[in-house]
Design a protein around this motif. Structure first.
Motif, PDB file in Angstrom:
ATOM      1  N   VAL A 183     -10.937  -1.877  -0.678  1.00  0.00           N
ATOM      2  CA  VAL A 183      -9.954  -2.291  -1.680  1.00  0.00           C
ATOM      3  C   VAL A 183      -9.949  -3.810  -1.839  1.00  0.00           C
ATOM      4  O   VAL A 183      -9.968  -4.336  -2.963  1.00  0.00           O
ATOM      5  N   ILE A 184      -9.939  -4.511  -0.717  1.00  0.00           N
ATOM      6  CA  ILE A 184      -9.945  -5.978  -0.767  1.00  0.00           C
ATOM      7  C   ILE A 184     -11.266  -6.488  -1.341  1.00  0.00           C
ATOM      8  O   ILE A 184     -11.289  -7.455  -2.115  1.00  0.00           O
ATOM      9  N   PHE A 185     -12.380  -5.832  -0.991  1.00  0.00           N
ATOM     10  CA  PHE A 185     -13.684  -6.229  -1.513  1.00  0.00           C
ATOM     11  C   PHE A 185     -13.712  -6.141  -3.035  1.00  0.00           C
ATOM     12  O   PHE A 185     -14.152  -7.078  -3.711  1.00  0.00           O
ATOM     13  N   LEU A 186     -13.245  -5.026  -3.592  1.00  0.00           N
ATOM     14  CA  LEU A 186     -13.240  -4.856  -5.046  1.00  0.00           C
ATOM     15  C   LEU A 186     -12.313  -5.853  -5.725  1.00  0.00           C
ATOM     16  O   LEU A 186     -12.637  -6.408  -6.778  1.00  0.00           O
ATOM     17  N   ALA A 187     -11.163  -6.076  -5.131  1.00  0.00           N
ATOM     18  CA  ALA A 187     -10.216  -7.022  -5.720  1.00  0.00           C
ATOM     19  C   ALA A 187     -10.820  -8.428  -5.778  1.00  0.00           C
ATOM     20  O   ALA A 187     -10.734  -9.112  -6.808  1.00  0.00           O
ATOM     21  N   ASN A 188     -11.448  -8.859  -4.704  1.00  0.00           N
ATOM     22  CA  ASN A 188     -12.048 -10.194  -4.676  1.00  0.00           C
ATOM     23  C   ASN A 188     -13.274 -10.286  -5.579  1.00  0.00           C
ATOM     24  O   ASN A 188     -13.488 -11.292  -6.260  1.00  0.00           O
TER      25      ASN A 188
ATOM     26  N   GLU B 279      -0.399  -4.469  -2.288  1.00  0.00           N
ATOM     27  CA  GLU B 279      -1.201  -4.043  -1.141  1.00  0.00           C
ATOM     28  C   GLU B 279      -0.456  -2.990  -0.318  1.00  0.00           C
ATOM     29  O   GLU B 279      -1.066  -2.028   0.173  1.00  0.00           O
ATOM     30  N   LEU B 280       0.857  -3.161  -0.163  1.00  0.00           N
ATOM     31  CA  LEU B 280       1.630  -2.154   0.548  1.00  0.00           C
ATOM     32  C   LEU B 280       1.648  -0.832  -0.217  1.00  0.00           C
ATOM     33  O   LEU B 280       1.610   0.252   0.385  1.00  0.00           O
ATOM     34  N   GLY B 281       1.705  -0.922  -1.548  1.00  0.00           N
ATOM     35  CA  GLY B 281       1.674   0.293  -2.367  1.00  0.00           C
ATOM     36  C   GLY B 281       0.351   1.030  -2.223  1.00  0.00           C
ATOM     37  O   GLY B 281       0.325   2.264  -2.099  1.00  0.00           O
ATOM     38  N   ILE B 282      -0.748   0.271  -2.227  1.00  0.00           N
ATOM     39  CA  ILE B 282      -2.062   0.876  -2.038  1.00  0.00           C
ATOM     40  C   ILE B 282      -2.180   1.453  -0.626  1.00  0.00           C
ATOM     41  O   ILE B 282      -2.781   2.517  -0.414  1.00  0.00           O
ATOM     42  N   LEU B 283      -1.589   0.763   0.348  1.00  0.00           N
ATOM     43  CA  LEU B 283      -1.583   1.264   1.720  1.00  0.00           C
ATOM     44  C   LEU B 283      -0.898   2.629   1.794  1.00  0.00           C
ATOM     45  O   LEU B 283      -1.376   3.545   2.470  1.00  0.00           O
ATOM     46  N   ALA B 284       0.221   2.759   1.077  1.00  0.00           N
ATOM     47  CA  ALA B 284       0.936   4.043   1.060  1.00  0.00           C
ATOM     48  C   ALA B 284       0.072   5.147   0.438  1.00  0.00           C
ATOM     49  O   ALA B 284       0.067   6.286   0.912  1.00  0.00           O
ATOM     50  N   ILE B 285      -0.681   4.797  -0.613  1.00  0.00           N
ATOM     51  CA  ILE B 285      -1.584   5.774  -1.231  1.00  0.00           C
ATOM     52  C   ILE B 285      -2.670   6.187  -0.250  1.00  0.00           C
ATOM     53  O   ILE B 285      -2.992   7.382  -0.109  1.00  0.00           O
ATOM     54  N   MET B 286      -3.219   5.211   0.469  1.00  0.00           N
ATOM     55  CA  MET B 286      -4.296   5.501   1.410  1.00  0.00           C
ATOM     56  C   MET B 286      -3.826   6.341   2.594  1.00  0.00           C
ATOM     57  O   MET B 286      -4.601   7.103   3.169  1.00  0.00           O
ATOM     58  N   LEU B 287      -2.552   6.215   2.968  1.00  0.00           N
ATOM     59  CA  LEU B 287      -2.024   7.045   4.047  1.00  0.00           C
ATOM     60  C   LEU B 287      -2.138   8.525   3.706  1.00  0.00           C
ATOM     61  O   LEU B 287      -2.313   9.373   4.586  1.00  0.00           O
ATOM     62  N   LEU B 288      -2.060   8.836   2.423  1.00  0.00           N
ATOM     63  CA  LEU B 288      -2.193  10.222   1.971  1.00  0.00           C
ATOM     64  C   LEU B 288      -3.650  10.585   1.717  1.00  0.00           C
ATOM     65  O   LEU B 288      -4.158  11.584   2.236  1.00  0.00           O
ATOM     66  N   THR B 289      -4.359   9.757   0.932  1.00  0.00           N
ATOM     67  CA  THR B 289      -5.717  10.126   0.536  1.00  0.00           C
ATOM     68  C   THR B 289      -6.679  10.151   1.713  1.00  0.00           C
ATOM     69  O   THR B 289      -7.618  10.956   1.727  1.00  0.00           O
TER      70      THR B 289
ATOM     71  N   THR C 136      -8.777   4.950  -8.159  1.00  0.00           N
ATOM     72  CA  THR C 136      -8.292   5.521  -9.417  1.00  0.00           C
ATOM     73  C   THR C 136      -6.776   5.606  -9.434  1.00  0.00           C
ATOM     74  O   THR C 136      -6.125   5.273 -10.435  1.00  0.00           O
ATOM     75  N   ALA C 137      -6.195   6.065  -8.323  1.00  0.00           N
ATOM     76  CA  ALA C 137      -4.740   6.253  -8.257  1.00  0.00           C
ATOM     77  C   ALA C 137      -3.979   4.935  -8.273  1.00  0.00           C
ATOM     78  O   ALA C 137      -2.829   4.886  -8.727  1.00  0.00           O
ATOM     79  N   SER C 138      -4.612   3.860  -7.793  1.00  0.00           N
ATOM     80  CA  SER C 138      -3.906   2.577  -7.730  1.00  0.00           C
ATOM     81  C   SER C 138      -3.583   2.039  -9.123  1.00  0.00           C
ATOM     82  O   SER C 138      -2.548   1.409  -9.336  1.00  0.00           O
ATOM     83  N   GLY C 139      -4.478   2.279 -10.093  1.00  0.00           N
ATOM     84  CA  GLY C 139      -4.271   1.764 -11.438  1.00  0.00           C
ATOM     85  C   GLY C 139      -4.403   0.259 -11.541  1.00  0.00           C
ATOM     86  O   GLY C 139      -4.120  -0.327 -12.583  1.00  0.00           O
ATOM     87  N   ILE C 140      -4.830  -0.377 -10.476  1.00  0.00           N
ATOM     88  CA  ILE C 140      -4.940  -1.837 -10.436  1.00  0.00           C
ATOM     89  C   ILE C 140      -6.389  -2.280 -10.341  1.00  0.00           C
ATOM     90  O   ILE C 140      -6.815  -3.215 -11.019  1.00  0.00           O
ATOM     91  N   LEU C 141      -7.163  -1.588  -9.527  1.00  0.00           N
ATOM     92  CA  LEU C 141      -8.539  -1.981  -9.259  1.00  0.00           C
ATOM     93  C   LEU C 141      -9.496  -1.373 -10.281  1.00  0.00           C
ATOM     94  O   LEU C 141      -9.268  -0.265 -10.764  1.00  0.00           O
ATOM     95  N   PRO C 142     -10.580  -2.082 -10.605  1.00  0.00           N
ATOM     96  CA  PRO C 142     -11.543  -1.568 -11.583  1.00  0.00           C
ATOM     97  C   PRO C 142     -12.379  -0.430 -11.002  1.00  0.00           C
ATOM     98  O   PRO C 142     -13.046  -0.592  -9.976  1.00  0.00           O
TER      99      PRO C 142
END
Length: 442
Positions: A336-341, A352-362, A382-388
């Motif tokens: 996630v950090i790699f794609l963002a940078n 980042e905390l929101g994405i962390l919560a998603i990853m706890l499930l996925t 895909t679920a984050s809606g933030i990253l390309p």
């Protein structure tokens, strides 16, 4: 049953001692290491020929998978009956689930922190992925969207709708549920009616372990084919372009194993380096095949000789393959950090905390989704809606090399989990571990 278990433990201890007397060239670990070197050489020198060797690795993994589901079923059922107490099994299961959740959360957080600290992905925005990588990444994203959507669907997929279908599809979680229910049902029978069934299951389980031993003798051939294909199909240009990502991820995995898992082991009186040395052959096989399933049968048989009870190993290891994927967690959060940078996307700490919560499930669904860690990573992006989503192609080209570290970390994490949970639940035999130490000294 206690006598049988004791005899098995003595036999395993003896086998550890006698293994030292075998010629060095007969060591499976050495054979696998040599096959890896040969695979790399062939991949670099004759890449076209090397890509045709993929079938060798695929055949080996197929043979392993034929025994994984029935072996998990037999190990869990026999372990429950040997425990003789439903409360004992429930206690181990509850401790394991709590442990899995805590450690996998630590792994996700560590990946985010490490990725931010070293700035992984910065300056890589100019890299363009090949058409094949783009096509593969898009396919993974589509697979993620179709097969890993909601928590309800994930939970429903845990429970089988067909006894034999779960085995045929290789659904490890479903097989585990069937084994638990069948084991509890077997315990409900009177001792007289249960005895012949229990004896038969023990005999069949022994036969399956011998079956695995035969297949594992083919590990060097499978490793050679898998490594040659990985190097030959990717080539050197992709490896150089994304070398920083690969190297830093390997460093992150090493940091997690030695520091985080090492601290957990030290807390319970276990030396992480000693444990890694005990499973060194399995680690070498993992490095060659990049498949955690390739060593599950061996660990189910071998790990009780280190101290944890057979019942605990039989319950914790298969469950951990779905709920305790430390390597997958590290890969997802650092990815996630790699794609963002790489794409210049600035993430706030709330995001980042929101994405962390998603990853706890996925991250809990990697074992139940075709495509494994990369598919659930695509689901997270895909679920984050933030990253390309297009950025998935950046990672797809070298995912084969990343997956080696992912799978190895997953297996080491679950090995540590089995030992630690056994310690907490009072299912650890210190005398067995001392016999292992004595055998290694001799």
């Amino acid at each position: 049953m206690g006598t049988i278990a004791a005899a098995q433990n003595d036999g395993r201890a003896t086998s550890v001692a006698t293994a030292r007397k075998k010629p060095l060239w007969r060591s499976l670990g050495l054979q696998v290491a040599v096959s890896m070197v040969l695979g790399i050489a062939v991949g670099l020198l004759w890449p076209d020929f090397a890509t045709s060797l993929k079938v060798l690795g695929d055949i080996f993994l197929r043979l392993i998978k034929t025994a994984v589901a029935p072996l998990v079923f037999l190990t869990v059922v026999v372990g429950i009956v040997a425990a003789g107490d439903i409360k004992r099994v429930g206690k181990v299961g509850l401790i394991a689930i709590l442990y899995f959740e805590i450690v996998s959360t630590v792994a996700l957080a560590l990946g985010l922190i490490f990725g931010n600290a070293i700035g992984v992905g910065k300056g890589l925005g100019q890299i363009t992925a090949s058409a094949a990588a783009t096509k593969g990444a898009e396919a993974a994203a589509k697979a993620a969207a179709s097969s890993h959507t909601t928590f309800d669907q994930f939970l429903l997929n845990v429970f089988p709708d067909n006894f034999l279908g779960a085995f045929a599809r290789g659904e490890l979680l479903q097989v585990l549920v069937i084994a638990l229910i069948f084991g509890f049902g077997l315990m409900a029978l009177s001792p007289e009616r249960r005895a012949p069934i229990e004896s038969g299951l023990n005999t069949i389980s022994t036969a399956f372990f011998e079956f695995i031993h035969i297949i594992m003798s083919l590990a060097p051939i499978g490793t050679f084919g898998a490594v040659a294909y990985a190097v030959g199909s990717n080539g050197t240009s992709v490896l150089i372009a994304l070398a920083y990502l690969v190297l830093t991820f390997y460093a992150l995995v090493a940091l997690f194993i030695l520091v985080v898992l090492g601290a957990i082991c030290a807390l319970f009186g276990i030396n992480i380096l000693h444990l890694l040395r005990y499973i060194r052959e399995e680690i070498l096989i993992m490095l060659g095949t990049a498949s955690s399933e390739s060593v599950l049968p061996r660990l189910l048989e071998k790990l009780p000789s280190y101290g944890p009870s057979t019942q605990t190993v039989g319950l914790v290891l298969p469950t951990g393959y779905a709920f305790n994927l430390d390597g997958t967690s590290l890969f997802m959060s650092m990815g996630v950090i790699f794609l963002a940078n790489a794409y210049g996307v600035t993430l706030s700490w709330e995001q980042e905390l929101g994405i962390l919560a998603i990853m706890l499930l996925t991250s809990k669904g990697a074992a139940t989704v075709s495509g494994g860690s990369f598919v659930v990573f695509a689901a997270t992006v895909t679920a984050s809606g933030i990253l390309p989503v297009d950025g998935l192609a950046l990672i797809f080209g070298v995912y084969r090399f990343l997956s080696i570290a992912v799978s190895t970390c997953n297996v080491i994490g679950n090995t540590v989990a089995a030992v630690v949970v056994a310690k907490i639940a009072g299912e650890f035999d210190g005398d067995t571990l001392r016999r292992v130490d004595a055998a290694e000294v001799n």
